[in-house]
Each structure stands twice: as C-alpha cells, then as structure tokens.
Design a protein around this motif. Structure first.
Motif, PDB file in Angstrom:
ATOM      1  N   SER A 170       3.570  13.062  -6.808  1.00  0.00           N
ATOM      2  CA  SER A 170       3.819  14.683  -6.735  1.00  0.00           C
ATOM      3  C   SER A 170       3.738  15.219  -5.564  1.00  0.00           C
ATOM      4  N   GLU A 171       2.658  14.832  -4.734  1.00  0.00           N
ATOM      5  CA  GLU A 171       2.200  15.553  -3.561  1.00  0.00           C
ATOM      6  C   GLU A 171       2.728  14.918  -2.247  1.00  0.00           C
ATOM      7  N   LEU A 172       3.528  13.854  -2.581  1.00  0.00           N
ATOM      8  CA  LEU A 172       4.036  13.172  -1.313  1.00  0.00           C
ATOM      9  C   LEU A 172       5.551  13.015  -1.237  1.00  0.00           C
ATOM     10  N   PHE A 173       5.987  12.732   0.009  1.00  0.00           N
ATOM     11  CA  PHE A 173       7.206  12.221   0.498  1.00  0.00           C
ATOM     12  C   PHE A 173       6.979  10.945   1.151  1.00  0.00           C
ATOM     13  N   VAL A 174       7.004   9.831   0.384  1.00  0.00           N
ATOM     14  CA  VAL A 174       6.747   8.296   0.791  1.00  0.00           C
ATOM     15  C   VAL A 174       8.115   7.831   1.714  1.00  0.00           C
ATOM     16  N   VAL A 175       8.218   7.894   2.877  1.00  0.00           N
ATOM     17  CA  VAL A 175       9.299   7.342   3.403  1.00  0.00           C
ATOM     18  C   VAL A 175       9.364   5.796   3.089  1.00  0.00           C
ATOM     19  N   PRO A 176      10.472   5.226   2.512  1.00  0.00           N
ATOM     20  CA  PRO A 176      10.565   4.042   2.013  1.00  0.00           C
ATOM     21  C   PRO A 176      11.065   2.935   2.952  1.00  0.00           C
ATOM     22  N   ILE A 177      11.087   3.202   4.167  1.00  0.00           N
ATOM     23  CA  ILE A 177      11.440   2.399   5.353  1.00  0.00           C
ATOM     24  C   ILE A 177      10.330   2.451   6.335  1.00  0.00           C
ATOM     25  N   ILE A 180      11.379   0.364  -9.107  1.00  0.00           N
ATOM     26  CA  ILE A 180      10.127  -0.610  -9.161  1.00  0.00           C
ATOM     27  C   ILE A 180      10.486  -1.456  -8.166  1.00  0.00           C
ATOM     28  N   TRP A 181       9.423  -1.840  -7.309  1.00  0.00           N
ATOM     29  CA  TRP A 181       9.222  -2.407  -6.240  1.00  0.00           C
ATOM     30  C   TRP A 181       9.358  -4.021  -6.538  1.00  0.00           C
ATOM     31  N   GLY A 182      10.303  -5.016  -6.117  1.00  0.00           N
ATOM     32  CA  GLY A 182       9.867  -6.332  -6.476  1.00  0.00           C
ATOM     33  C   GLY A 182       9.091  -7.274  -5.423  1.00  0.00           C
ATOM     34  N   GLY A 183       8.820  -6.350  -4.393  1.00  0.00           N
ATOM     35  CA  GLY A 183       7.859  -7.212  -3.394  1.00  0.00           C
ATOM     36  C   GLY A 183       8.693  -7.720  -2.273  1.00  0.00           C
ATOM     37  N   ASN A 184       8.081  -8.177  -1.342  1.00  0.00           N
ATOM     38  CA  ASN A 184       8.628  -8.843  -0.336  1.00  0.00           C
ATOM     39  C   ASN A 184       7.869 -10.179   0.271  1.00  0.00           C
ATOM     40  N   LEU A 229      21.190  -3.490   4.413  1.00  0.00           N
ATOM     41  CA  LEU A 229      20.576  -4.695   4.585  1.00  0.00           C
ATOM     42  C   LEU A 229      20.066  -5.029   3.244  1.00  0.00           C
ATOM     43  N   SER A 230      20.136  -6.369   2.710  1.00  0.00           N
ATOM     44  CA  SER A 230      19.784  -6.601   1.650  1.00  0.00           C
ATOM     45  C   SER A 230      18.900  -8.033   1.869  1.00  0.00           C
ATOM     46  N   ASP A 231      17.713  -7.836   2.121  1.00  0.00           N
ATOM     47  CA  ASP A 231      16.737  -9.069   2.389  1.00  0.00           C
ATOM     48  C   ASP A 231      15.486  -8.823   1.700  1.00  0.00           C
ATOM     49  N   GLN A 232      15.389 -10.058   0.891  1.00  0.00           N
ATOM     50  CA  GLN A 232      13.973  -9.842   0.120  1.00  0.00           C
ATOM     51  C   GLN A 232      12.755 -10.093   0.700  1.00  0.00           C
ATOM     52  N   TYR A 233      12.772 -10.203   2.130  1.00  0.00           N
ATOM     53  CA  TYR A 233      11.722 -10.339   2.803  1.00  0.00           C
ATOM     54  C   TYR A 233      11.345  -9.251   3.766  1.00  0.00           C
ATOM     55  N   ALA A 234      12.504  -8.347   3.564  1.00  0.00           N
ATOM     56  CA  ALA A 234      12.363  -7.261   4.537  1.00  0.00           C
ATOM     57  C   ALA A 234      11.212  -6.145   3.974  1.00  0.00           C
ATOM     58  N   ASP A 235      10.820  -5.139   4.821  1.00  0.00           N
ATOM     59  CA  ASP A 235       9.882  -4.134   4.195  1.00  0.00           C
ATOM     60  C   ASP A 235      10.161  -3.672   3.130  1.00  0.00           C
ATOM     61  N   SER A 236      11.275  -2.953   2.747  1.00  0.00           N
ATOM     62  CA  SER A 236      11.837  -2.596   1.487  1.00  0.00           C
ATOM     63  C   SER A 236      13.231  -2.685   1.298  1.00  0.00           C
ATOM     64  N   ASP A 237      13.622  -3.001   0.380  1.00  0.00           N
ATOM     65  CA  ASP A 237      15.206  -3.243   0.385  1.00  0.00           C
ATOM     66  C   ASP A 237      15.850  -1.796  -0.283  1.00  0.00           C
ATOM     67  N   THR A 238      16.308  -1.102   0.630  1.00  0.00           N
ATOM     68  CA  THR A 238      16.772   0.140   0.354  1.00  0.00           C
ATOM     69  C   THR A 238      18.488   0.331   0.410  1.00  0.00           C
ATOM     70  N   LEU A 273       0.789  -1.190   0.036  1.00  0.00           N
ATOM     71  CA  LEU A 273       0.093   0.106   0.034  1.00  0.00           C
ATOM     72  C   LEU A 273       0.992   1.178   0.118  1.00  0.00           C
ATOM     73  N   ARG A 274       1.828   1.284   0.828  1.00  0.00           N
ATOM     74  CA  ARG A 274       2.893   2.377   0.997  1.00  0.00           C
ATOM     75  C   ARG A 274       3.544   2.799  -0.378  1.00  0.00           C
ATOM     76  N   ASN A 275       4.150   1.520  -1.153  1.00  0.00           N
ATOM     77  CA  ASN A 275       4.854   1.775  -2.133  1.00  0.00           C
ATOM     78  C   ASN A 275       3.928   2.010  -3.561  1.00  0.00           C
ATOM     79  N   LEU A 276       2.495   1.952  -3.324  1.00  0.00           N
ATOM     80  CA  LEU A 276       2.019   2.325  -4.464  1.00  0.00           C
ATOM     81  C   LEU A 276       1.787   3.905  -4.602  1.00  0.00           C
ATOM     82  N   PHE A 277       2.035   4.384  -3.564  1.00  0.00           N
ATOM     83  CA  PHE A 277       1.848   6.075  -3.628  1.00  0.00           C
ATOM     84  C   PHE A 277       3.496   6.650  -3.699  1.00  0.00           C
ATOM     85  N   ASP A 278       4.499   5.831  -3.783  1.00  0.00           N
ATOM     86  CA  ASP A 278       5.687   6.357  -3.944  1.00  0.00           C
ATOM     87  C   ASP A 278       5.752   6.964  -5.331  1.00  0.00           C
TER      88      ASP A 278
END
Length: 325
Positions: free
Chosen positions: A27-34, A248-252, A77-86, A19-24
């Motif tokens: 133009s009106e938002l800063f979506v915190v990626p973690i 592009i987000w690959g999912g977790n 951190l590089s973890d495919q199951y994590a919240d987001s890989d940043t 849900l969060r990453n759909l809004f990344d």
C-alpha cells in the motif's frame, strides 16, 4: 514524486525480480514492474556486459522516443525468462500522451521522474500520489548507485547476490536458447556487479543493504523482515506473495518450473549443471566474493572437455577468457 525511492540491484538471474515482486501491491509503494533502464535511455555509458552501451548525447525528443519504444517493447514481449512478463499491461496511448506532456528532459532527475509518472499513469489511469515510494530495479543500477544517491539523498539500496557458481549457470541458460554461448558478456556482467557491490558498500554505507538469494528463499520471513525494517515500510502480508501489477507472478526461472512459493528446492541444481569452464572462470575472477559471502569454493575442472552443445569457435573463445581476463 516521493523523494525516498528504493532501488534493487543485482546481476541477471540473482533474485532481483523475485525480491522486487514480493513488494508489488504494498500500500505504500509503486513497484515498477519492469527494468526501466534510466541511464541507457538517457544516453549514459553503461558498462554492464549484457546491456553494454556507449555514451550518446541525446536531446529531449530522443529520450522520449527511447522511453516510448521500450514501453511498446515490454508491452508486446511474451518471454517466460524475461524480467517480468507485462505483455498487454500497458496503455500505450496514455503513456505516450503523458510522457509528451512534460517538457523538461535537460536534467536526469526530471527525466527519470517524468518516465516514472508516465509509467504509473499508463498502468493505473491516474496520477502517481506523492506519498507512494517507488521501488525500481535494473541490472545496471549497481554502477549508477552513487549517481542515484546524489539525485535522491534519502534513497535506499538493496543489493541481492547469489552463489557465483549458481549465478553463472543460470545466466548461461538464460542466454543460450540454442547452443552453448560465448561467456564473455556474462562474465563481464558478473564482474561489473561484484565490483560495484564492494565499491557501493563503502560509499553508501548504512543506506546499502546486501542480502543473499539463498537466505531469501531458505529464511523468507527473516530476510523480508530485515528488508522491510531497512527500507522503513510497514509489514504487510502481500510482501510474502510475489505479484506483477497485482497478478500472481509465475517466475522467470530457466528451469521452466512455474513459481509457486518461496522455496529452496532448486538451490543445489547448479551442481549437476555447471560446466568446467564456468568453475574455472568463477575461481579465477570471483574467489574474493566466494570467500567474503561464505560460498564454498570447488576445485578447478579440466578445460579439455567441450561443454554441452559448445561449438569449436565458442570453445576456443571461452578458453581464451581464462588466459586474458
């Protein structure tokens, strides 16, 4: 910072990251990626089982160090199951310089805003504009929603839930990289989530939207439109493509399948993966949630059989949960 933030709430593996990453990129938002974990880093008592922390009185330098250590962690951190890989997204030097440039950490609101400004500067190499609304999600947000509302009276809250049977399976797979886990922290986390789900709807009323993960992936345009209208943001095409800081987000997913688009293909997978102990725990603790949100109850299963890769001590501990929770 803009005083109309949007907070996403929900348990682990319930669709919060999607849900969060759909809004990344909106133009009106800063979506915190973690997950920012505002309250944990400021020494608050966190009850959410998987991230449980006892309270601790912290001074400014300790809070700053907590922020720095967390950003260093997610940057490595590089973890495919994590919240987001940043991994590699963050300019650590810029984050440290910016977070240390602020002197006031006595008040929670100021501390949170210092943290958000430093994250934005680290990611974008510029100051956060006042017109950008912030979207943030952390799994423990539900228990602090009323505090966040006191800090930000114009805030909006979006709580996403998932079929408890499906959710417990996904959380268990997330926590069990080797062997079947002791389920207590998972159950406590779900209990915390559903408890505050009910409390918050009473106290936050019209500023609290509840959506189902199943609806989001089965009827994405309809549900995203509902979220957009609730949050009061414009409908942009980017909101139909989940990204992380523009990539592009690959999912977790615990299925190891890379995310391609919103799809309901995996919604029923849990039926073949759920263990008897999980069925019984959900039925014992979350029957109200199943009924209220229209999820079908399945019959209790025999508890004699071991779950796959469940060791004897874990077997005993998990069966005791049925008796004592």
């Amino acid at each position: 910072m803009n005083q109309e933030p949007i907070f996403i709430l929900g348990a682990h593996k319930s669709g919060t990251s999607l849900l969060r990453n759909l809004f990344d990129g909106h133009s009106e938002l800063f979506v915190v990626p973690i997950e920012s974990h505002f309250f944990q880093h400021n020494g608050y008592w966190v009850d959410y089982g998987i991230r449980r922390k006892l309270p601790k009185a912290l001074v400014g330098n300790e809070i700053i160090e907590n922020y720095i250590n967390w950003i260093k962690y997610v940057n490595s951190l590089s973890d495919q199951y994590a919240d987001s890989d940043t991994k590699g997204f963050w300019n650590i030097e810029k984050f440290i310089n910016e977070i240390k440039s602020y002197s006031d950490y006595m008040y929670l609101k100021t501390s949170i805003e210092n943290y958000i400004h430093a994250m934005y500067y680290s990611l974008n190499n510029k100051k956060l504009a006042d017109n950008l609304r912030v979207i943030e999600k952390s799994v423990e947000n539900a228990e602090f929603a009323n505090i966040l509302k006191k800090l930000y009276p114009n805030a909006k809250f979006i709580h996403i839930i998932r079929n408890p049977y499906s959710n417990i399976v996904s959380m268990r797979k997330f926590k069990s990289r080797s062997g079947y886990p002791f389920l207590k922290p998972i159950i406590q986390s779900l209990y915390n989530n559903y408890y505050y789900l009910e409390k918050n709807q009473v106290t936050l009323d019209k500023d609290y939207l509840v959506i189902k993960y199943e609806d989001l992936v089965m009827k994405p345009k309809e549900k995203i439109k509902e979220v957009i209208e609730f949050a009061g943001i414009s409908n942009e095409e980017i909101t139909y493509t989940p990204t992380v800081n523009g990539e592009i987000w690959g999912g977790n997913s615990t299925t190891d399948v890379k995310f391609k688009d919103l799809s309901s293909n995996g919604l029923s997978r849990w039926i073949t993966e759920i263990e008897p102990i999980e069925v019984n725990l959900v039925n014992k603790l979350f029957k109200y949630t199943l009924d209220r949100y229209g999820y079908e109850t399945i019959e209790n299963k025999s508890l004699v059989k071991f779950a796959k890769a469940e060791k004897v001590k874990v077997f005993i501990g998990n069966r005791l949960l049925i008796k004592y929770l």
